[in-house]
Design a protein around this motif. Structure first.
Motif, short mmCIF file in Angstrom:
data_model
loop_
_atom_site.label_atom_id
_atom_site.label_comp_id
_atom_site.label_asym_id
_atom_site.label_seq_id
_atom_site.Cartn_x
_atom_site.Cartn_y
_atom_site.Cartn_z
N LEU A 60 82.41 97.48 39.59
CA LEU A 60 81.99 96.98 40.90
C LEU A 60 80.95 97.97 41.41
O LEU A 60 81.27 99.08 41.82
N VAL A 61 79.69 97.54 41.38
CA VAL A 61 78.59 98.46 41.64
C VAL A 61 77.36 97.65 42.03
O VAL A 61 77.33 96.42 41.87
N GLY A 62 76.35 98.31 42.53
CA GLY A 62 75.13 97.62 42.92
C GLY A 62 74.41 97.01 41.73
O GLY A 62 74.34 97.60 40.64
N ALA A 63 73.84 95.82 41.93
CA ALA A 63 73.17 95.11 40.84
C ALA A 63 71.97 95.88 40.30
O ALA A 63 71.56 95.67 39.15
N SER A 83 67.88 93.62 56.68
CA SER A 83 67.32 93.45 55.34
C SER A 83 67.52 92.06 54.76
O SER A 83 66.86 91.69 53.79
N GLY A 84 68.43 91.27 55.35
CA GLY A 84 68.66 89.93 54.85
C GLY A 84 69.59 89.89 53.65
O GLY A 84 70.19 90.90 53.26
N THR A 85 69.69 88.72 53.03
CA THR A 85 70.61 88.51 51.92
C THR A 85 70.09 89.17 50.65
O THR A 85 68.93 89.02 50.27
N VAL A 86 70.98 89.90 49.99
CA VAL A 86 70.64 90.61 48.76
C VAL A 86 71.92 90.82 47.96
O VAL A 86 73.00 90.98 48.55
N LEU A 137 78.71 83.41 43.22
CA LEU A 137 77.43 83.07 42.59
C LEU A 137 76.29 83.97 43.09
O LEU A 137 76.00 83.99 44.29
N LEU A 138 75.66 84.67 42.18
CA LEU A 138 74.47 85.47 42.48
C LEU A 138 73.27 84.59 42.17
O LEU A 138 72.98 84.31 41.01
N ASP A 139 72.57 84.14 43.21
CA ASP A 139 71.48 83.19 42.96
C ASP A 139 70.14 83.88 42.74
O ASP A 139 69.99 85.08 42.99
N LYS A 140 69.19 83.11 42.28
CA LYS A 140 67.90 83.67 41.88
C LYS A 140 67.12 84.24 43.06
O LYS A 140 66.43 85.25 42.92
N GLU A 141 67.20 83.61 44.22
CA GLU A 141 66.48 84.09 45.40
C GLU A 141 66.95 85.50 45.78
O GLU A 141 66.14 86.36 46.13
N GLU A 142 68.25 85.71 45.70
CA GLU A 142 68.79 87.04 46.01
C GLU A 142 68.30 88.07 44.99
O GLU A 142 67.98 89.21 45.35
N TRP A 143 68.26 87.67 43.73
CA TRP A 143 67.80 88.57 42.67
C TRP A 143 66.34 88.98 42.90
O TRP A 143 65.98 90.15 42.73
N GLU A 144 65.52 88.03 43.31
CA GLU A 144 64.12 88.34 43.58
C GLU A 144 63.97 89.28 44.77
O GLU A 144 63.10 90.16 44.78
#
Length: 329
Positions: free
Chosen positions: A83-86, A211-214, A289-296
């Protein structure tokens, strides 16, 4: 002859029993959490409310203290799941690791730190940071990168406009701020609220809101582990999803009472207020679910901090198969 027959029947019965236990037994999973934090409430709920147990999983939870240590422990098979930061999965991938870490379930979806000032700032603006001593976080870690992202968004250069100190280890930041000549610091809950109650500091802003969603914190495992343990990973994700839904529907005081064993030195009311603060700013992910927008967005934050080693595609380090299955079932 009767004794022999009886022995044979007993042996057969024992074999059947052991076989049944082997197929329907409990799978043990070792998890390393990067730190102990109220920010991870949904995971503690999944343990305490028996959601993992319902899926036939036994959880061995250990705190591995810091992103580097957590990833080293994962890659050396000291734990099954981290459990750690992406961002740490990107760092590992960029080192040409043959068996890199894959993100498969998200836990938190905003930054979890708050800007704490030594003195009260009823009319705080981000311009107040100029020229002040700021106790920062670890270079390349999500708290620091998000902090820099937010400051730049408000026109403040974290390396030119403030006196930034990043020499203190993560575990020692609260005590260093309390005793040192610093005006500002980034702190997680419940430490931020503890400082506010004691008069040691005052919360003036939320980096999560700014910072918004991440994909701030999530669960990852090595590709080899996931290949060999698909059913276990699916059960894990299912238990997590149950806990995430439960957290959304449950009041902060009830949640505080459930997770209190993990924070024995923290007042229950303060725990509840910390959880409420995270709930109000939607810090807890509502599904895995980790979505693509968050990844970007994550890569944007890393790039602006000068810490993105390469542009890693979403499909390379994020596996949505398990999350999508539990959500759609």
């Amino acid at each position: 002859m009767r004794k022999i027959k009886g022995f044979i029947l007993l042996s057969i019965g024992l074999l059947i029993f052991l076989s049944a236990c082997g197929t329907g037994g409990t799978s043990k999973i070792s998890i390393g959490e990067v730190t102990r934090s109220v920010f991870y409430t949904p995971m503690y709920v999944a343990v305490e409310e028996g959601f993992f147990e319902e899926e036939g999983l036994e959880i061995d939870l250990q705190t591995t203290w810091g992103g580097d240590t957590t990833m080293t422990t994962l890659l050396s098979d000291g734990i099954d799941i981290a459990l750690v930061g992406a961002e740490t999965s990107i760092y590992v991938y960029a080192q040409d690791s043959k068996d890199y870490a894959i993100n498969f379930a998200q836990l938190t979806q905003t930054d979890g730190t708050f800007l704490v000032a030594k003195e009260e700032k009823p009319d705080f603006t981000w311009e107040d940071l100029r020229g002040e001593n700021f106790l920062g976080q670890r270079v390349g870690g999500m708290p620091q990168m998000v902090g820099e992202y937010v400051l730049k968004k408000h026109g403040v250069d974290p390396h030119a406009d403030v006196n930034l100190d990043q020499s203190v280890d993560f575990a020692n930041i609260p005590s260093a701020f309390a005793s040192g000549d610093y005006e500002y610091v980034q702190l997680f809950e419940p430490t931020a609220s503890v400082f506010e109650r004691e008069g040691t500091g005052h919360i003036v802003a939320s980096f999560g809101e700014e910072s918004g969603t991440v994909p701030y914190t999530g669960f990852m495992a090595k590709q080899s582990y996931m290949d060999k343990n698909e059913e276990t990973v699916l059960k894990f994700t299912k238990a997590l999803y149950k806990a995430q839904a439960w957290v959304q529907e449950t009041d902060a005081m009830t949640l505080a009472e459930i997770v209190s064993p993990y924070f024995e030195d923290t007042d229950i009311e303060l725990l509840a207020s910390s959880i409420e603060r995270y709930k109000n700013q939607d810090s807890f992910a509502t599904d895995p679910l980790l979505d693509k927008e968050e990844w970007e967005q994550l890569k944007t934050i890393m790039d602006e901090a000068g810490e993105l080693p390469e542009d890693v595609p979403y499909e390379e380090l994020v596996n949505t198969e398990f999350a999508e299955k539990v959500i759609n079932d």
